[in-house]
Each structure stands twice: as structure tokens, then as C-alpha cells.
Design a protein around this motif. Structure first.
Motif, short mmCIF file in Angstrom:
data_model
loop_
_atom_site.label_atom_id
_atom_site.label_comp_id
_atom_site.label_asym_id
_atom_site.label_seq_id
_atom_site.Cartn_x
_atom_site.Cartn_y
_atom_site.Cartn_z
N LYS A 1 0.83 -1.21 0.00
CA LYS A 1 0.00 0.00 0.00
C LYS A 1 0.86 1.26 0.00
O LYS A 1 0.55 2.24 -0.67
CB LYS A 1 -0.94 -0.02 1.21
CG LYS A 1 -1.98 -1.13 1.13
CD LYS A 1 -2.85 -1.20 2.37
CE LYS A 1 -3.87 -2.32 2.25
NZ LYS A 1 -4.73 -2.47 3.43
N TRP B 1 2.36 1.78 -3.44
CA TRP B 1 1.37 2.19 -4.43
C TRP B 1 1.16 3.70 -4.42
O TRP B 1 0.85 4.30 -5.45
CB TRP B 1 0.06 1.46 -4.20
CG TRP B 1 -1.02 1.87 -5.16
CD1 TRP B 1 -2.15 2.54 -4.88
CD2 TRP B 1 -1.03 1.66 -6.57
NE1 TRP B 1 -2.89 2.76 -6.02
CE2 TRP B 1 -2.22 2.24 -7.08
CE3 TRP B 1 -0.14 1.04 -7.46
CZ2 TRP B 1 -2.54 2.20 -8.43
CZ3 TRP B 1 -0.48 1.02 -8.82
CH2 TRP B 1 -1.66 1.59 -9.28
N GLU C 1 0.14 6.01 -7.76
CA GLU C 1 -1.31 6.06 -7.97
C GLU C 1 -1.79 7.35 -8.62
O GLU C 1 -2.84 7.37 -9.27
CB GLU C 1 -2.06 5.82 -6.66
CG GLU C 1 -1.87 6.90 -5.61
CD GLU C 1 -2.68 6.58 -4.36
OE1 GLU C 1 -3.66 5.82 -4.46
OE2 GLU C 1 -2.32 7.10 -3.29
N ARG D 1 -1.40 7.13 -13.00
CA ARG D 1 -1.87 5.86 -13.55
C ARG D 1 -1.70 5.77 -15.06
O ARG D 1 -1.40 4.72 -15.61
CB ARG D 1 -3.34 5.66 -13.17
CG ARG D 1 -3.61 5.48 -11.69
CD ARG D 1 -3.30 4.08 -11.25
NE ARG D 1 -4.27 3.13 -11.77
CZ ARG D 1 -5.39 2.78 -11.14
NH1 ARG D 1 -5.68 3.33 -9.98
NH2 ARG D 1 -6.21 1.90 -11.67
N VAL E 1 -4.17 -4.09 -8.79
CA VAL E 1 -4.09 -3.25 -7.60
C VAL E 1 -5.10 -3.70 -6.55
O VAL E 1 -4.79 -3.77 -5.36
CB VAL E 1 -4.31 -1.77 -7.97
CG1 VAL E 1 -4.44 -0.92 -6.72
CG2 VAL E 1 -3.15 -1.28 -8.83
N THR F 1 -3.69 -6.59 -4.72
CA THR F 1 -2.62 -6.27 -3.76
C THR F 1 -3.17 -5.56 -2.53
O THR F 1 -2.63 -5.72 -1.43
CB THR F 1 -1.55 -5.38 -4.41
OG1 THR F 1 -2.13 -4.14 -4.85
CG2 THR F 1 -0.89 -6.07 -5.60
N GLN F 2 -4.26 -4.83 -2.70
CA GLN F 2 -4.81 -4.09 -1.56
C GLN F 2 -5.58 -4.98 -0.58
O GLN F 2 -5.88 -4.55 0.53
CB GLN F 2 -5.72 -2.96 -2.05
CG GLN F 2 -5.01 -1.96 -2.95
CD GLN F 2 -3.75 -1.38 -2.33
OE1 GLN F 2 -3.81 -0.73 -1.30
NE2 GLN F 2 -2.61 -1.61 -2.96
N LEU G 1 6.39 -0.17 -12.70
CA LEU G 1 6.34 0.38 -11.35
C LEU G 1 7.64 1.09 -11.00
O LEU G 1 7.63 2.20 -10.46
CB LEU G 1 6.07 -0.74 -10.34
CG LEU G 1 4.65 -1.29 -10.29
CD1 LEU G 1 4.60 -2.60 -9.52
CD2 LEU G 1 3.69 -0.28 -9.67
N TRP H 1 6.26 -6.58 -4.24
CA TRP H 1 5.45 -6.72 -5.45
C TRP H 1 5.75 -8.02 -6.18
O TRP H 1 4.84 -8.63 -6.75
CB TRP H 1 5.67 -5.51 -6.37
CG TRP H 1 4.82 -4.34 -5.96
CD1 TRP H 1 5.12 -3.40 -5.04
CD2 TRP H 1 3.52 -4.03 -6.44
NE1 TRP H 1 4.08 -2.51 -4.90
CE2 TRP H 1 3.09 -2.86 -5.76
CE3 TRP H 1 2.67 -4.60 -7.38
CZ2 TRP H 1 1.84 -2.28 -5.99
CZ3 TRP H 1 1.43 -4.03 -7.61
CH2 TRP H 1 1.03 -2.87 -6.92
#
Length: 372
Positions: free
Chosen positions: A9, A12, A16, A19, A57, A60-61, A101, A117
Motif C-alpha cells: 500500500k 502504491w 497512484e 496511472r 491493484v 494487492t490491496q 512500477l 510486489w
């Protein structure tokens, strides 16, 4: 696990707000690594990157919620079979994702983020592949359009019949739909608007604002009975909890009525003890296209009530105002199972109203079209 989720998080936040650049770099790297992958995607890529990145995403969250993580990814893996994606493709996508990323995050990226990741993506793809391999159904069903009815200039209700293999879904779930005649390799999700049946017939409610929605536009304006669509595996967890004894609140805005209608139809087959309250909102009375059908159900099921509302129609005889505000006026809803479906703005406002009403989060399920 807590530290792992924190790293995902935290990292990210570095990308974010950028994007579009992340998406552009991801695809540029992906197609450079394997040019053959380009054929799996639609000719026009606009918007496609957001959908894939949203899936990654989202996964991953929820890494700190293993139960949701597993269920979400297995269903995602089953759904992605429609793209003919295999293990080698996932590996190539992982390399492209990490490269995108790193370059987008810049100097803020570090080895801890990189490893987090890598591990997350490995877990994501392993679970998706397991979900795909465990599904004995086809990657998608061919479906013939049976009926097509327009409501105003931007809304249509259509029914289709899946032509091979039984298509098994739960009321409240959604499926991906492709219109191969007009938009090959472009998929869009729609909630199924009727309860499961033995005839393999699914109903969809589709709205397309002027100038928006390629697949929705094709379904509303260009599709006719006899056309063939493709329908992918059902997904979604906004389904009725049959083990609960709580009464039910359903809040629907516009074509968000679709999953609510399906759940009410399912409940009509077995419910005798739970009160079901449906709030159905639109801007104007002529946009309440499904009201007559709901009122027919109310006439034969004493446990069901329907409250329509309009936000921008001063002549409407029923409740007036945005549907989340109307719902709040009729509360409290703390002892109910709550289901919410509609635009992102409508869902956000309803979730806020339910939170202010102290409804436990675990008693709320929702489905939205748009970025929540």
C-alpha cells in the motif's frame, strides 16, 4: 502479513497519481517483451489498461484479507480465460509490471517494495491459475439475443440464451459480455438481472450515456434479436446470504436495479420470513423503467416493499431526492443485510449514509459501475 500489506500500500502511493503513465509503460514493455500478446487485446487500447491495473491493484490491496483475496483471484482467473491467457503470459506481464512500477515511481522505489510486489504478483498469478484450472466450464459461452427492448434513448433491456453448456450463476453476480460482430476482444461487465433458471436465459439492463460506452452503445443501439454475443464466467459476491435471518435492504440507482431485481426474484422462490425493502432511484420518472415489474412482485409477495424516488422531477408523486437521502429518512437499518448497486457516486453516498447509521460493514455488499 501486516508488514507485507503495508509495503504494498505504501509503494502504491508513489504511482497512484500517475496511472496513465504507469499503464503506458506497462503496455509498451509488455508488447516489446512479447509482440504476440498484442493480438489478445482490442485494436483500440483506450481504457483497457485501467481495467487490468485495477484488477492487479485491487488484489494487492486485499493481501491482508486472505479469504477475500483467494475468492476474488480465483474468480478473476476463471474470467481471464476468455483472453486465452496462460502461465507464460502471466510471467511476461509480471516482468512488464515491475519495470513499469520502478520507472514510474522513480527514486522513491526501493528493494523492499520491489520484493513485496514480486511476492504479491507470484501469489496473485498462482491463485488465478489455480482458479482457471479448476473450472470445467468453457472460457465463454456463445449466447443468442432473444429480445431487445429500448427505454428512452439510452437504456435497453435484453435477454440472451447461452447456447452450450449450462451457465450457472447466483442472483446478484455479474458477467463479462463481448459483442464480437461490432467490437471484437472488447469486454464489459454487466450484472445479470434475473434469477438462475433452467433455460440458460440471462437478462441484462444496459445504459449508455451519449458519447460513452463502446460495448454498452453497441448493446443498446446496434444489437437486435438473433445476434450472437459472448458471455464469460460469472463473478461477484453481492449475493443473498441464505443463512442470515436478518431482514434485507436493497438500494438501486438506474440500471443498478439489475442485480437487485435478480435477488428479489430468487427470494420469491423461497423467502417467507424476511422483510425485503427495495429503494429504487432515478433522476426522472421515465427513467424508472423497471418499476412496473417490481410492483407486480409486490402484489404477490407481502414481505416485499418498493419505494421509488426521483431526484430531479418536481412532478413525481413519490419520494423526491437522491436515493441515499431517501434511504436515510426511512432508517435505521442496523439490523438489516444491505445491498447497494448503481453509479460510483450513488454507491459512495449510500455507503456513507449506512455508515452514519452504524450498519456493520460486514452486513453491506455493493456493486458499482464506475471507479468507486
Amino acid at each position: 502479513m501486516d508488514n507485507f500489506a503495508r509495503l504494498l500500500k505504501e509503494s502504491w502511493t508513489l504511482v497512484e497519481e500517475d496511472r496513465d503513465r504507469l499503464s503506458g509503460r506497462f503496455y509498451a514493455r509488455l508488447f516489446l517483451l512479447d509482440p504476440e500478446l498484442r493480438r489478445l487485446f482490442p485494436a483500440e487500447m483506450t481504457g483497457q489498461g485501467d481495467r487490468i491495473l485495477d484488477a492487479i491493484v485491487t488484489a494487492t490491496q486485499v493481501m491482508d484479507d486472505p479469504e477475500s483475496f483467494d475468492e476474488y483471484l480465483r474468480s478473476l482467473g476463471r474470467d481471464h480465460r476468455k483472453y486465452h491467457v496462460d502461465a507464460a503470459h502471466y510471467a511476461t506481464m509480471g516482468v512488464a509490471l515491475l519495470d513499469a512500477l520502478r520507472t514510474t515511481a522513480g527514486d522513491g522505489w526501493n528493494l523492499e517494495y520491489d520484493q513485496a510486489w514480486r511476492d504479491a504478483y507470484a501469489a496473485i498469478t498462482a491463485t488465478m491459475l489455480a482458479g482457471a484450472e479448476s473450472d470445467e466450464n468453457p472460457p465463454y459461452w456463445h449466447a443468442e439475443v432473444l429480445t431487445h427492448e429500448r427505454y428512452g434513448g439510452d437504456t435497453a433491456v435484453l435477454t440472451v440464451r447461452a447456447l452450450q453448456h449450462p451457465l450457472v450463476w447466483k442472483a446478484g453476480q455479474y458477467v463479462s459480455v463481448e459483442v464480437p460482430r461490432h467490437l471484437p476482444r472488447v469486454w464489459r461487465t454487466y450484472s445479470v438481472a434475473n434469477a438462475p433458471n433452467d433455460d440458460n436465459v440471462l437478462e441484462f439492463h444496459v445504459r449508455t450515456p451519449a458519447g460513452a460506452g463502446w460495448v454498452s452503445g453497441a448493446l443498446v443501439r446496434r444489437t437486435k434479436p438473433g445476434d450472437l454475443l459472448r458471455v464469460a464466467a460469472p463473478m461477484g459476491s453481492m449475493t443473498v446470504d441464505r443463512d442470515s435471518g436478518r431482514d434485507i435492504l436493497c438500494v438501486a440507482g438506474g440500471v443498478g436495479l439489475a442485480p437487485v431485481k435478480a435477488m428479489v426474484e430468487e427470494l420469491a422462490g423461497w423467502n417467507r420470513a424476511r422483510w425485503v425493502h427495495v429503494f429504487y432511484g432515478a433522476r426522472h420518472a421515465d427513467e424508472l423503467y423497471g418499476l412496473a415489474g417490481l410492483e407486480e412482485l409486490v402484489a404477490v409477495h407481502p414481505w416485499l416493499s418498493v419505494t421509488p424516488s426521483c431526484s430531479d422531477d418536481p412532478d413525481f408523486a413519490g419520494e423526491r431526492g437522491d436515493v441515499p437521502d431517501v434511504v436515510a429518512r426511512y432508517g435505521p437499518w442496523t439490523s438489516h443485510d444491505c445491498y447497494v448497486s448503481g453509479s460510483a457516486a450513488m454507491v459512495r453516498a449510500t455507503l456513507r449514509a449506512l455508515a452514519e447509521d452504524d450498519v456493520p460493514p460486514q452486513h453491506i455488499r455493493y456493486d458499482t459501475f464506475g471507479n468507486l
